[in-house]
Design a protein around this motif. Sequence first.
Motif, PDB file in Angstrom:
ATOM      1  N   ASP A 127       0.875  -0.978  -0.029  1.00 45.79           N
ATOM      2  CA  ASP A 127      -0.026   0.166  -0.202  1.00 45.79           C
ATOM      3  C   ASP A 127       0.788   0.896  -0.164  1.00 45.79           C
ATOM      4  OD1 ASP A 127       1.081  -0.825   1.848  1.00 45.79           O
ATOM      5  OD2 ASP A 127      -0.772  -0.113   3.727  1.00 45.79           O
ATOM      6  N   LYS A 128       2.367   1.278  -0.532  1.00 46.30           N
ATOM      7  CA  LYS A 128       3.075   2.170  -0.338  1.00 46.30           C
ATOM      8  C   LYS A 128       3.674   2.216  -1.761  1.00 46.30           C
ATOM      9  CE  LYS A 128       4.821   2.255   4.187  1.00 46.30           C
ATOM     10  NZ  LYS A 128       5.270   3.614   4.692  1.00 46.30           N
ATOM     11  N   TYR A 129       3.552   4.017  -2.648  1.00 44.99           N
ATOM     12  CA  TYR A 129       4.728   4.840  -2.941  1.00 44.99           C
ATOM     13  C   TYR A 129       6.131   5.257  -2.852  1.00 44.99           C
ATOM     14  CZ  TYR A 129      -0.203   3.392  -5.276  1.00 44.99           C
ATOM     15  OH  TYR A 129      -1.719   3.595  -5.317  1.00 44.99           O
ATOM     16  N   PHE A 130       6.753   3.930  -4.115  1.00 40.21           N
ATOM     17  CA  PHE A 130       8.149   5.199  -3.774  1.00 40.21           C
ATOM     18  C   PHE A 130       8.406   5.773  -5.403  1.00 40.21           C
ATOM     19  CE2 PHE A 130       7.880   1.394  -1.190  1.00 40.21           C
ATOM     20  CZ  PHE A 130       7.777   1.515   0.020  1.00 40.21           C
ATOM     21  N   LYS A 183       1.897  11.885  -0.510  1.00 42.61           N
ATOM     22  CA  LYS A 183       2.028  12.946  -1.524  1.00 42.61           C
ATOM     23  C   LYS A 183       1.133  12.551  -2.375  1.00 42.61           C
ATOM     24  CE  LYS A 183       5.051  14.198  -5.567  1.00 42.61           C
ATOM     25  NZ  LYS A 183       6.005  12.997  -6.664  1.00 42.61           N
ATOM     26  N   LYS A 184       1.401  11.138  -2.994  1.00 40.83           N
ATOM     27  CA  LYS A 184       0.723  10.211  -3.849  1.00 40.83           C
ATOM     28  C   LYS A 184      -0.578  10.305  -3.460  1.00 40.83           C
ATOM     29  CE  LYS A 184       2.382   7.933  -7.486  1.00 40.83           C
ATOM     30  NZ  LYS A 184       1.959   8.485  -9.012  1.00 40.83           N
ATOM     31  N   LYS A 185      -0.974  10.155  -1.924  1.00 43.05           N
ATOM     32  CA  LYS A 185      -2.862  10.413  -1.548  1.00 43.05           C
ATOM     33  C   LYS A 185      -3.078  11.703  -1.967  1.00 43.05           C
ATOM     34  CE  LYS A 185      -1.913   6.712   2.404  1.00 43.05           C
ATOM     35  NZ  LYS A 185      -1.809   6.070   3.520  1.00 43.05           N
ATOM     36  N   ALA A 186      -1.573  12.602  -0.985  1.00 39.82           N
ATOM     37  CA  ALA A 186      -2.474  14.396  -1.246  1.00 39.82           C
ATOM     38  C   ALA A 186      -3.091  14.345  -3.000  1.00 39.82           C
ATOM     39  CB  ALA A 186      -0.671  14.668  -1.402  1.00 39.82           C
ATOM     40  N   GLU A 187      -2.033  14.191  -3.736  1.00 43.56           N
ATOM     41  CA  GLU A 187      -2.465  13.571  -5.165  1.00 43.56           C
ATOM     42  C   GLU A 187      -3.972  13.438  -5.349  1.00 43.56           C
ATOM     43  OE1 GLU A 187       2.350  13.897  -7.366  1.00 43.56           O
ATOM     44  OE2 GLU A 187       0.869  12.436  -7.538  1.00 43.56           O
ATOM     45  N   ALA A 188      -3.272  11.794  -5.148  1.00 40.79           N
ATOM     46  CA  ALA A 188      -5.383  11.577  -5.337  1.00 40.79           C
ATOM     47  C   ALA A 188      -6.862  12.280  -4.619  1.00 40.79           C
ATOM     48  CB  ALA A 188      -5.907  10.433  -4.684  1.00 40.79           C
ATOM     49  N   ALA A 189      -6.150  12.891  -3.587  1.00 43.43           N
ATOM     50  CA  ALA A 189      -7.870  13.227  -2.812  1.00 43.43           C
ATOM     51  C   ALA A 189      -7.307  14.683  -3.518  1.00 43.43           C
ATOM     52  CB  ALA A 189      -7.384  13.576  -1.273  1.00 43.43           C
ATOM     53  N   GLU A 190      -6.300  15.519  -4.554  1.00 48.30           N
ATOM     54  CA  GLU A 190      -6.872  16.583  -4.739  1.00 48.30           C
ATOM     55  C   GLU A 190      -7.106  16.525  -6.305  1.00 48.30           C
ATOM     56  OE1 GLU A 190      -3.329  19.396  -7.200  1.00 48.30           O
ATOM     57  OE2 GLU A 190      -2.851  18.978  -4.795  1.00 48.30           O
ATOM     58  N   LYS A 191      -6.457  15.459  -6.451  1.00 50.65           N
ATOM     59  CA  LYS A 191      -7.366  15.027  -7.851  1.00 50.65           C
ATOM     60  C   LYS A 191      -9.166  14.603  -7.936  1.00 50.65           C
ATOM     61  CE  LYS A 191      -7.265  11.460 -12.198  1.00 50.65           C
ATOM     62  NZ  LYS A 191      -7.119  10.369 -12.345  1.00 50.65           N
ATOM     63  N   ARG A 192      -9.206  13.723  -6.944  1.00 53.00           N
ATOM     64  CA  ARG A 192     -10.864  13.618  -7.224  1.00 53.00           C
ATOM     65  C   ARG A 192     -11.855  15.117  -6.392  1.00 53.00           C
ATOM     66  NH1 ARG A 192      -9.082   9.397  -3.467  1.00 53.00           N
ATOM     67  NH2 ARG A 192      -9.295  10.008  -1.859  1.00 53.00           N
ATOM     68  N   GLN A 193     -10.729  15.642  -5.884  1.00 53.85           N
ATOM     69  CA  GLN A 193     -11.316  16.976  -5.387  1.00 53.85           C
ATOM     70  C   GLN A 193     -11.567  17.901  -6.587  1.00 53.85           C
ATOM     71  OE1 GLN A 193     -10.781  17.728  -1.642  1.00 53.85           O
ATOM     72  NE2 GLN A 193     -12.000  20.139  -1.664  1.00 53.85           N
ATOM     73  N   ARG A 194     -10.467  17.425  -7.298  1.00 51.51           N
ATOM     74  CA  ARG A 194     -10.736  18.792  -8.998  1.00 51.51           C
ATOM     75  C   ARG A 194     -11.690  18.011  -9.228  1.00 51.51           C
ATOM     76  NH1 ARG A 194      -5.991  18.413 -10.221  1.00 51.51           N
ATOM     77  NH2 ARG A 194      -5.507  16.690 -11.461  1.00 51.51           N
ATOM     78  N   GLU A 195     -11.643  16.742  -9.641  1.00 52.16           N
ATOM     79  CA  GLU A 195     -12.691  16.298 -10.260  1.00 52.16           C
ATOM     80  C   GLU A 195     -14.555  16.466  -9.888  1.00 52.16           C
ATOM     81  OE1 GLU A 195     -11.945  12.227 -10.550  1.00 52.16           O
ATOM     82  OE2 GLU A 195     -10.610  12.352 -11.928  1.00 52.16           O
ATOM     83  N   PHE A 196     -15.117  16.868  -8.050  1.00 52.48           N
ATOM     84  CA  PHE A 196     -15.800  17.199  -7.802  1.00 52.48           C
ATOM     85  C   PHE A 196     -16.177  18.396  -7.944  1.00 52.48           C
ATOM     86  CE2 PHE A 196     -17.660  19.163  -4.404  1.00 52.48           C
ATOM     87  CZ  PHE A 196     -18.591  18.552  -4.565  1.00 52.48           C
ATOM     88  N   TYR A 197     -14.932  19.118  -7.825  1.00 54.59           N
ATOM     89  CA  TYR A 197     -14.801  20.855  -8.504  1.00 54.59           C
ATOM     90  C   TYR A 197     -15.708  20.800 -10.219  1.00 54.59           C
ATOM     91  CZ  TYR A 197     -13.783  22.480  -3.914  1.00 54.59           C
ATOM     92  OH  TYR A 197     -13.992  23.184  -2.531  1.00 54.59           O
ATOM     93  N   LEU A 198     -14.830  20.311 -10.689  1.00 55.62           N
ATOM     94  CA  LEU A 198     -15.446  19.877 -12.387  1.00 55.62           C
ATOM     95  C   LEU A 198     -16.482  19.538 -12.895  1.00 55.62           C
ATOM     96  CD1 LEU A 198     -11.705  18.756 -14.299  1.00 55.62           C
ATOM     97  CD2 LEU A 198     -13.166  21.490 -14.151  1.00 55.62           C
TER      98      LEU A 198
END
Lengths: 82, 568
Positions: free
Chosen positions: B178-181, B208-223
Amino acid sequence: MEVKILDILGQTCPSCLLIALKEINLNYEKLRKGELKIVIKTDHRDATRTIPEAAKAMGYEVEVEKIHTYYEITIFKINKRR
Amino acid sequence: MPRPRRKFKENRAYEDLSITQLLKEINLLRETNKRYIQYIRDKVNQLLKVMGTLPLKPEELDDETLLDFDPIGIIAEAFSQILEHMRETNRELAVARDELQAIFNATGVGISIIDTDFRILRCNEKLKALLVDKNISVPEGNYCHKIYCNKDYPGFDCPAIETMATGRTVVKEVGKKDKYFQIVTTPFKDNEGNIVGAIEVLLDITEKKKAEAAEKRQREFYLLEKSKLATIIESLSDGLLVTDQNGSIITFNNAALKITGYNASEIIGLPYHRFFQALSTNFVELETSKSTELNIRTKSGNELTISLNIAPIKNYKGEEIGKVITFRDVTEEKYRQEIYYRTEKLVALGQLSAGVAHELNTPLGNILGYARLLLKSSNLDPRQREWLMIIIDQAKKSGEIIKGLLNFARQSSPSPKNLKEANINLLLKDILGLLHQEIEKNHIRVITEFGDIPNLKIDLRLMEQALINIVINAIQAVKDQRNGQIYIKTYKEGNSVKIVIADNGPGIPEDIKPRIFDPFFTTKPVGEGTGLGLSISSGIISDHGGFIDVESTEGEGATFIITLPITN
């Protein structure tokens, strides 16, 4: 910084090197403390190799500059107190 | 060191020596001396060679100067400096090594150095901490593919293979459990520049990946929200304007353009109050959160009534950053509302009238009956007879008024049993036949243009009455003039039938136009009209689900447009 000029124009190797080394040895204290730099004027090309090599091995900084018909080899020490 | 052939004995007495012996000794000493000098020269040359320069030439330094010059001393001194420098350098190196080791272990990234066989030569503490498999404690000496990837051979996508093959730095992102490197491999080279391994730097980018994914979800939500909002705004039938902090219009929807008739480039950037000022004559700057009605003129000059709402847009701090202005065209609504109020009024009036009319009918009938009875008497003189005639006439007139009132009052919704399919064209022809004499008498020209219209379900008797009233109204409008003309047209428009009855009479003055359908409103001299005709017509048509519009310019005639719905 005090500057000492050593004119060995006309001299060839290995005396060039020996004279230079002698001068360095004589001024060892001041050189090590970074209070003095020695500028050697030589027109013997081989000396621009042997003197810097020896001086670097002894832990000095060396700059070689060609001036008209001769070379100026500057030997000094940068104090890198840690 | 070559040994001298003979040792000089100090205890030998000088006086024992002969000259020959002395000469011999001298020669021997010279010989020895020469060898010593040669030895010194050889050693000087050996040292000079070590210093990387040429051997001394005998002519360069004679033996005497050689000793004075002390080259061995010079070189020895130089060597001591070289040694000192080396010691210093070693100390520095040791410190640097310790520092590097400390950095190596303290750094936030995992570092391992692997050789060309993919064996881990060294790795830092962080790398050990990053290992997904917690059972491995000492990765050093193991194969990196075994430790890092749990594989017996390096995979095709191994960045170390690529780095060692190409000498380039390779950056890859991998997911393990469950980790990203992020892995950065750089070539590890020996002094001659040969690649002897690779340095792998491992950075845990899970957060960072998790944050990115969250940000992406947020962005998609906003869009998504944005596109939802855009669709909502566009699909609104109300006009919508959004302004910035300064009140300049920054967004608008299609309906806003449609209602006002302006195009996008004319609206955008315009201060909203100027926009509405330009449209309206009675614009007052509006307070937000208030609703108001404005009469505006569209770009093409049509007059509209709009209902306008302004609401502030606030940011998260509660500061106003703009306004939302919604407005809708309420012209039709207002018009219908007026008609509704009028109808209400008429119904009330009708009920009152019915009561009064009914009560008056009986005494009026008695007046008329007794007057007629009296007329039959033979002992009346002509003057009295004439007066009686006036009584009868006036009573009849009163009866007419009462009849009109009752008609007006009775015009409740047409009862369903009276609704029959009928054709308006035929009805109009009948009406024109009925009024034939009146039209001929007044030399009125009637032009008809009957269109192809479907049959309507109507109460024929009531509709006849309604249309007769309007035609009579037209006849009366033109009867006192030459070239009186009445134009009657029917046609189907959408889901309704339109009946146009136009005259070229004097037209209806602007100030009385709103009142022409009011009961008892008449422009005729007292006694000539009841003021109920158009009112009754309007009531009947409205009861059939239709409405009457009137268009008139003073001096240019009047046009009544009746709209009746086509019902199945």
